[in-house]
Design a protein around this motif. Structure first.
Motif, short mmCIF file in Angstrom:
data_model
loop_
_atom_site.label_atom_id
_atom_site.label_comp_id
_atom_site.label_asym_id
_atom_site.label_seq_id
_atom_site.Cartn_x
_atom_site.Cartn_y
_atom_site.Cartn_z
N VAL A 285 49.42 3.06 -12.12
CA VAL A 285 50.26 1.89 -11.84
C VAL A 285 51.52 2.34 -11.09
CG1 VAL A 285 51.59 0.01 -12.86
CG2 VAL A 285 49.35 0.60 -13.80
N SER A 286 52.16 3.39 -11.57
CA SER A 286 53.33 3.92 -10.84
C SER A 286 52.92 4.48 -9.48
CB SER A 286 54.01 5.02 -11.66
OG SER A 286 54.73 4.48 -12.75
N TRP A 287 51.74 5.09 -9.41
CA TRP A 287 51.25 5.62 -8.14
C TRP A 287 51.03 4.52 -7.12
CZ3 TRP A 287 50.33 9.18 -4.63
CH2 TRP A 287 49.29 9.01 -3.71
N GLY A 288 50.57 3.35 -7.58
CA GLY A 288 50.28 2.26 -6.66
C GLY A 288 48.84 2.30 -6.18
N GLN A 289 47.90 2.40 -7.14
CA GLN A 289 46.47 2.52 -6.83
C GLN A 289 46.00 1.39 -5.91
OE1 GLN A 289 44.20 4.83 -9.15
NE2 GLN A 289 43.18 4.81 -7.18
N GLY A 290 45.33 1.77 -4.83
CA GLY A 290 44.74 0.80 -3.93
C GLY A 290 45.68 0.19 -2.92
N LEU A 291 46.95 0.57 -2.93
CA LEU A 291 47.92 -0.01 -2.02
C LEU A 291 48.30 0.97 -0.92
CD1 LEU A 291 50.30 -1.66 -4.65
CD2 LEU A 291 48.68 -2.86 -3.16
N GLN A 292 48.66 0.43 0.24
CA GLN A 292 49.23 1.25 1.29
C GLN A 292 50.66 1.62 0.90
OE1 GLN A 292 47.93 -0.06 5.43
NE2 GLN A 292 47.55 -1.94 4.26
N GLU A 293 51.16 2.69 1.49
CA GLU A 293 52.44 3.25 1.05
C GLU A 293 53.57 2.22 1.03
OE1 GLU A 293 54.85 6.25 -0.48
OE2 GLU A 293 52.67 6.20 -0.17
N HIS A 294 53.67 1.42 2.08
CA HIS A 294 54.78 0.46 2.14
C HIS A 294 54.62 -0.69 1.16
CE1 HIS A 294 51.79 -1.53 4.72
NE2 HIS A 294 52.44 -2.65 4.47
N GLU A 295 53.43 -0.86 0.60
CA GLU A 295 53.19 -1.95 -0.34
C GLU A 295 53.49 -1.57 -1.79
OE1 GLU A 295 49.44 -4.12 1.98
OE2 GLU A 295 49.04 -2.47 0.57
N LYS A 296 53.59 -0.30 -2.07
CA LYS A 296 53.77 0.16 -3.45
C LYS A 296 55.14 -0.25 -3.97
CE LYS A 296 50.54 3.96 -2.74
NZ LYS A 296 50.15 5.34 -3.10
N PHE A 297 55.24 -0.50 -5.28
CA PHE A 297 56.50 -1.03 -5.78
C PHE A 297 57.63 -0.01 -5.66
CE2 PHE A 297 54.80 0.33 -10.07
CZ PHE A 297 55.85 1.14 -10.48
N TYR A 298 57.33 1.29 -5.73
CA TYR A 298 58.42 2.25 -5.56
C TYR A 298 58.95 2.24 -4.13
CZ TYR A 298 54.84 5.64 -3.89
OH TYR A 298 53.83 6.27 -3.21
N ALA A 303 63.33 0.82 -0.52
CA ALA A 303 63.92 0.09 0.61
C ALA A 303 65.14 -0.71 0.16
CB ALA A 303 62.87 -0.83 1.23
N ALA A 304 65.06 -1.31 -1.03
CA ALA A 304 66.20 -2.07 -1.55
C ALA A 304 67.38 -1.15 -1.85
CB ALA A 304 65.78 -2.82 -2.82
N VAL A 305 67.10 0.02 -2.40
CA VAL A 305 68.16 1.00 -2.67
C VAL A 305 68.81 1.43 -1.36
CG1 VAL A 305 68.63 3.34 -3.46
CG2 VAL A 305 67.22 1.82 -4.85
N GLN A 306 67.99 1.70 -0.34
CA GLN A 306 68.52 2.11 0.96
C GLN A 306 69.43 1.04 1.54
OE1 GLN A 306 67.50 5.27 3.02
NE2 GLN A 306 69.57 4.58 3.42
N ASN A 559 47.99 -5.68 -7.25
CA ASN A 559 47.81 -5.85 -5.81
C ASN A 559 49.19 -6.02 -5.17
OD1 ASN A 559 48.56 -8.48 -6.43
ND2 ASN A 559 46.47 -9.30 -6.27
N GLN A 560 49.21 -6.52 -3.95
CA GLN A 560 50.49 -6.65 -3.25
C GLN A 560 51.46 -7.57 -4.01
OE1 GLN A 560 47.49 -6.79 -1.92
NE2 GLN A 560 47.40 -5.53 -0.07
N LYS A 561 50.95 -8.68 -4.53
CA LYS A 561 51.81 -9.58 -5.31
C LYS A 561 52.26 -8.91 -6.61
CE LYS A 561 50.16 -14.16 -3.82
NZ LYS A 561 49.53 -15.42 -4.30
N GLY A 562 51.36 -8.16 -7.21
CA GLY A 562 51.70 -7.47 -8.44
C GLY A 562 52.77 -6.41 -8.22
N ALA A 563 52.65 -5.66 -7.12
CA ALA A 563 53.66 -4.65 -6.81
C ALA A 563 55.02 -5.29 -6.60
CB ALA A 563 53.24 -3.86 -5.57
N GLN A 564 55.04 -6.44 -5.94
CA GLN A 564 56.31 -7.14 -5.74
C GLN A 564 56.89 -7.61 -7.07
OE1 GLN A 564 58.01 -7.69 -2.54
NE2 GLN A 564 59.54 -7.93 -4.17
N ALA A 565 56.02 -8.05 -7.98
CA ALA A 565 56.50 -8.47 -9.31
C ALA A 565 57.12 -7.29 -10.06
CB ALA A 565 55.36 -9.08 -10.11
#
Length: 574
Positions: A285-298, A303-306, A559-565
């Motif tokens: 879940v922290s890794w962001g399984q199945g997501l492209q790098e920019h889609e992962k929640f970290y 990006a928000a921290v930056q 998924n992408q919505k989940g990562a955003q959540a």
């Protein structure tokens, strides 16, 4: 002077030579654009276990990059400086000429180029023990050595050329000479403290000597904006991160120097630019399984921290990987593989222990764990005899508590955010597809490697699966919060926070608005990096059921919505 008599008569009363500064130089012409980069090489084809080449269609070389843009024109140069008290000529008579021969004179200055605080020697003639040296007409402390030599300490005046004279007690002045004051940088200060580690985006004071109006401040040879001369010993400027700086999550090394308007440079001092270092540890879940790098929640958090930190460089270091267990009591050493491949090792405790770097400079840790110790297949299998409540207690509380102890002991300055879990499926999920999902993750056997499965589970078994998923969500939150609260109490401060994604049953997999990857009825995964993961599974040596689970490993992950959540739950805690 040889000239017509009328011209000579015009100058019979003397004349002065005024030396004005030169006009600013024009900015440099823009640089020519660089050529486009070459296209990438053809990627390697890998054969998966079922014998066909992985990836969607044939691979081709990348296209050349576009031509670079024209650079901006160089900035206009500074106007030249003007020497104070310039040389003058005037007519004198014979008596005055003889009197001048009796006045003190300066024949040699050593050194001609000096720093404020240096001792300067004047050699000449007719000095007396009461003589003093004047710098631009201002008296300075003087030591007369003999009638031909004296010393003085160069005061803290502005950088550049200054006029010297010797004045005697009867106010007689010597001939003129000059000394050049070089700039020197001693230290930098921020927030009223001298520092070697400074924060971009804020004001910095340069301490030193020999500064003057128009002095530039350069960091890694890049001009800094909003330079203001406070005094000859201090300059204020706004620090921005240079375009060229060597990457370093623990702090970026740069050099600072100043340059007078005539081009005279100072010495350089080393500085370290503050960075924001985020460390990601945990499971898939922290890794962001199945997501492209920019889609992962970290990545979203980074990006928000930056954006929040402005000019500070944000670094993200990811140690999390698919399949990681907390691993209390597990000490096997296994080489890591691609993060998409489910592997228990390195454990999350090992991720913490094996961290290489300056732990005290890590600012933020995103952390999860316990799900793989419990095993999602156990949760999703309605026939499994295990006591879920005990598993949840053992891993989401006991093991997580030990993990938090290790993490907070090692990373003493970091804020730690523990992320929670969610129900993989719920009563809102499409009942006709849930069985395929359970087969895809390996919770039940049937249909793997072939087409769709059906008829293994009845309504009662599906209801049991939904209840077990709801129990996972509720008890994981309960025990994770308990571990966090107890560790914060032991620390005597709140350093650990809980981020609840709060998906709810309406956003489980296979619902009308899923925040979790499901599975297609033909047992193919729903994520967009399945082809790349297939190659990784092959290279990692996965076989049999492990290979089937690996290639569908996105099932049940945000998924992408989940990562955003998840990101939305984390951001308020920053």
């Amino acid at each position: 002077m040889y000239a017509p008599q009328t011209i000579i008569e015009n100058y019979s009363k003397g004349f002065a030579i005024t030396i004005e500064g030169g006009s600013p130089g024009a900015g440099g012409i823009p640089g020519n654009p660089g050529a486009g980069g070459p296209g990438g090489a053809v990627g390697d084809s890998k054969n998966a276990k079922f014998g066909t080449a992985c990836g969607p269609g044939p691979r081709t070389a990348g296209q050349p990059g576009a031509q670079g843009s024209f650079a901006d024109a160089g900035r206009v140069g500074y106007a030249g400086g003007r020497l104070s008290d310039p040389v003058s000529f005037r007519a004198i008579d014979a008596d005055e000429f003889r009197r001048k021969l009796l006045e003190p004179s300066i024949s040699h200055v050593s050194p001609l180029y000096a720093f404020a605080g240096d001792t300067v020697t004047l050699e000449g003639s007719r000095y007396t023990k009461t003589d003093v040296v004047l710098i631009d007409g201002t008296e300075t402390k003087t030591q007369v050595v003999s009638d031909t030599m004296l010393h003085f300490v160069l005061p803290f005046v502005t950088g550049g050329s200054h006029t010297l004279q010797v004045r005697q007690s009867d106010m007689t002045l010597s001939s003129k000479a000059s000394v050049f004051v070089n700039p020197r940088v001693i230290s930098a200060q921020q927030e009223n403290q001298v520092k070697t580690r400074v924060r971009p985006g804020q004001k910095v004071i340069v301490n030193g000597s020999g500064f003057s109006e128009g002095t530039l401040v350069l960091v890694n040879n890049q001009e800094m904006p909003e330079v203001r001369m406070v005094s000859s010993t201090q300059l204020e400027f706004t620090l921005i991160r240079p375009a060229e700086v060597e990457s370093n999550p623990a702090g970026e090394q740069v050099t600072l120097k100043v340059r007078l308007s005539d081009g005279t440079p100072s010495n350089e001092i080393p500085l370290t630019l503050e960075t924001f270092h985020m460390l990601v540890m945990g499971d898939s879940v922290s890794w962001g399984q199945g997501l492209q790098e920019h889609e992962k929640f970290y990545s979203i958090v980074g990006a928000a921290v930056q954006a929040r930190e402005g000019n500070i460089k944000q670094y993200t270091q990811v140690l999390a990987h698919s399949g990681a267990i907390i691993g209390e009591g597990k000490h096997d050493i296994v080489a890591p593989v691609d993060g998409e491949v489910p592997k228990s090792f390195p454990t999350i405790l090992q991720q913490c222990a094996f961290f290489k770097g300056e732990a005290e400079l890590v600012d933020l840790i995103l952390l999860d764990g316990g799900m793989n110790d419990v095993d999602v297949r156990t949760v999703l299998n309605p026939f499994h005899p295990a006591d879920l409540g005990k598993l949840h207690y053992d891993y989401f509380y006991v093991s997580m508590k030990q993990l938090l102890v290790d993490v907070t002991n090692k990373f003493t300055q970091a804020k730690v955010i523990v992320t929670g879990y969610y129900p993989p499926v719920s009563e809102k999920s499409d009942m006709t597809a849930v069985e395929a999902l359970l087969i895809g993750v390996g919770a039940i056997v049937g249909g793997v490697g072939g087409g769709a499965a059906g008829g293994i589970l009845g309504l009662a078994e599906l209801e049991k699966v939904y209840k077990r998923c709801a129990q996972l969500e509720a008890e994981s939150k309960l025990y994770l919060r308990k571990a966090i609260d107890e560790r914060n109490a032991e620390l005597g401060q709140q350093r650990i926070f809980f981020a609840d994604p709060n998906f709810g049953p309406e956003h489980a997999a296979l619902t009308d608005d899923p925040y979790v990857f499901g599975i297609n009825l033909d047992l193919t995964p729903q994520d967009l990096i399945a082809a790349e993961r297939l190659v990784s599974c092959t290279e990692a040596g996965c076989t049999g059921l492990d290979f089937e689970i690996c290639k569908r490993a996105s099932i049940g992950h945000p998924n992408q919505k989940g990562a955003q959540a998840y990101a939305n739950a984390i951001l308020p805690l920053l």
